[in-house]
Design a protein around this motif. Structure first.
Motif, PDB file in Angstrom:
ATOM      1  N   THR A   1      38.082  36.371  33.505  1.00 17.78           N
ATOM      2  CA  THR A   1      37.973  37.671  34.168  1.00 17.78           C
ATOM      3  C   THR A   1      37.479  38.734  33.193  1.00 17.78           C
ATOM      4  OG1 THR A   1      39.761  37.104  35.701  1.00 17.78           O
ATOM      5  CG2 THR A   1      39.236  39.430  35.456  1.00 17.78           C
TER       6      THR A   1
ATOM      7  N   SER B   1      33.956  40.966  33.315  1.00 17.24           N
ATOM      8  CA  SER B   1      34.173  42.371  33.654  1.00 17.24           C
ATOM      9  C   SER B   1      32.982  43.214  33.219  1.00 17.24           C
ATOM     10  CB  SER B   1      35.441  42.882  32.981  1.00 17.24           C
ATOM     11  OG  SER B   1      35.317  42.842  31.573  1.00 17.24           O
TER      12      SER B   1
ATOM     13  N   SER C   1      39.589  40.092  39.517  1.00 26.31           N
ATOM     14  CA  SER C   1      38.391  40.913  39.347  1.00 26.31           C
ATOM     15  C   SER C   1      38.608  42.323  39.887  1.00 26.31           C
ATOM     16  CB  SER C   1      37.197  40.260  40.056  1.00 26.31           C
ATOM     17  OG  SER C   1      37.421  40.193  41.465  1.00 26.31           O
TER      18      SER C   1
ATOM     19  N   ARG D   1      39.207  46.222  37.416  1.00 29.74           N
ATOM     20  CA  ARG D   1      38.464  47.431  37.799  1.00 29.74           C
ATOM     21  C   ARG D   1      39.398  48.602  38.100  1.00 29.74           C
ATOM     22  NH1 ARG D   1      35.731  45.640  43.011  1.00 29.74           N
ATOM     23  NH2 ARG D   1      35.354  47.892  43.128  1.00 29.74           N
TER      24      ARG D   1
END
Length: 469
Positions: free
Chosen positions: A281, A285, A343, A347
């Motif tokens: 992940t 990113s 994911s 964020r």
């Protein structure tokens, strides 16, 4: 008187002979002094040459590993060309320094763990390895029971001689029996399976009976730990099994008030999150590290707080959040499962971690590992490894009764000290302390389990016998 004649001047041939004769003639006189001078030269300078070589060897890796670029980027894991060059340059001294460095590190770790020794029982496959036929058993949130066992098998603290052991690890997997109805682990068999294992080791080995199991270690990674039930009222009614009440339990459940399910010697540990998924992940990113989600939650949220599940599950906290903020654009709330939800975490600025059936949640580990500020909404929760993870500096704690006021609470934090929290959260040692690996790594979750056990060496029968405690 006859005139003395001078010898003829030496020719080039005779001059060469003459010089050679002088050298041979002077060899006996000067040989010893020249040998002493040569010996003195090497004796004077070889220490300086060796000192300079070793200085370059140790100093260059330091400069490479502490370059400004790497300090500014905590995700940096690659090496530079100069690092490879330095290793090649000092290849001749590498073999000499490796053994010394390994001994120094081993001595440091041994001092921190106080010479801890653990014996791992070799139980029949029905207690552990047979359960691994289902791949989920290695990766789901309760898999710390598998991860700790695997790491101990190759750890330096493991001893094959039970007579020199401080503690005895009993590897029984109780969270791998997945229900075909809902897909969640069913632990109705846990008590009988554990009792069977205790009966086996107490009949075949003398170590359980001599301490009544007080130096034996088990993992209870389910919702209410050593009570082995997913519903709190039933867990409290059942309590900790009598045969485990003197042992040490490694459990994800922990609260800072009296609770029957932690009425046993225990260590609060993190739930299991696969480190590989975290790494993937982070690698995927955004390069700029931008976070476009203000507050994030994905998971079970009851729409109707008055039905049975809505009243009891999460003590209605999740229902309150849904009804209050599902229409707020700043809150990204999702009620359905999504395999790639990490994911979304990477964020997000704030990750909501409300209680479910139990106070703890895997979101706590995922949020920290992926740099999202965890917002803990679970009254009285006790978090793992507080000595290594500065929870007050990397997370927010919101009372359950204030779940409907999350908006203004997060606004105040954002205006005051969000950047400081994020800096603390992104320290590599914080993430490392909450993740398990197949082999024990210094500072990882299993290492902190061992450190916690080292703090309980007063329960070791061997230590009490040897040191008269």
């Amino acid at each position: 008187m006859g005139e003395l004649k001078r010898p003829p001047p030496p020719t080039s041939k005779s001059r060469g002979f003459y010089v050679r004769m002088r050298l041979l003639h002077g060899c006996g006189k000067h040989h010893q002094r020249q040998a002493q001078d040569k010996k003195g030269f090497f004796h004077r300078y070889y220490k300086w040459v060796l000192w300079l070589s070793l200085s370059f060897y140790f100093f260059c890796p330091y400069l490479l590993s502490h370059s400004p670029k790497q300090r500014l980027n905590p995700l940096h894991t690659g090496g530079s060309g100069s690092a490879h060059s330095s290793r090649a340059l000092f290849e001749s001294t590498l073999s000499l320094s490796n053994s010394s460095s390994a001994r120094s590190q081993g001595l440091e770790i041994d001092q921190e763990l106080r010479g801890l020794k653990i014996y791992v029982y070799d139980l029949p496959p029905k207690y552990n390895s047979e359960w691994l036929s289902n791949e989920r058993c290695r990766t789901h949130l309760f898999a710390s029971e598998v991860a700790i066992h695997r790491a101990l098998l190759t750890s330096d603290v493991r001893t094959l001689d039970p007579h020199e052991a401080d503690f005895f690890f009993v590897p029984v997997y109780v969270s791998c029996n997945f229900s075909t109805t809902n897909g969640f682990p069913a632990i109705g068999h846990a008590r009988s399976l554990l009792l069977s294992a205790v009966q086996l080791i107490s009949s075949e080995h003398p170590f359980w009976n001599r301490s009544s199991g007080s130096d034996h270690v088990f993992v209870a990674s389910h919702d209410y730990g050593a009570c082995f039930h997913a519903m709190e009222d039933r867990a409290i009614a059942d309590g900790v099994p009598e045969f485990l009440k003197k042992s040490i339990i490694l459990q994800t459940f922990g609260v800072n008030y009296d609770h029957p399910c932690q009425d046993v010697e225990h260590v609060v540990i993190p739930p299991y999150i696969p480190p590989e998924s975290v790494r993937r992940t982070l690698e995927a990113s955004p390069a700029d590290g931008g976070r476009d989600i203000w507050a994030f939650f994905r998971g079970k949220m009851e729409v109707h707080p008055k039905n049975i599940s809505g009243r009891f599950y999460s003590k209605a906290v999740r229902s309150v959040i849904w009804h209050k903020y599902s229409g707020d654009r700043r809150f990204y709330l999702q009620r359905h499962r999504f395999a790639g939800y990490q994911s979304e975490i990477v964020r997000s600025v704030f990750c909501l971690c409300p209680l479910g059936w139990a106070p703890w949640s895997p979101r706590l580990v995922e949020s920290v590992a992926l740099g999202c500020v965890p917002v803990v909404i679970a009254d009285g929760i006790r978090l793992p490894f507080p000595g290594a993870v500065p929870w007050p500096e990397i997370s927010l704690t919101v009372a359950e009764r204030d779940a409907g006021r999350l908006g203004p609470i997060l606004d105040r934090v954002a205006a005051a000290n969000l950047s400081a929290i994020q800096r603390n959260l992104w320290r590599p040692e914080v993430r490392r302390a909450l993740l398990y690996h197949d082999r024990v790594e210094r500072g990882d979750a299993t290492w902190h389990v061992l450190r916690s056990l080292a703090g309980k060496l007063d329960r070791s029968r061997r230590r009490s016998r040897v040191y008269g405690q």
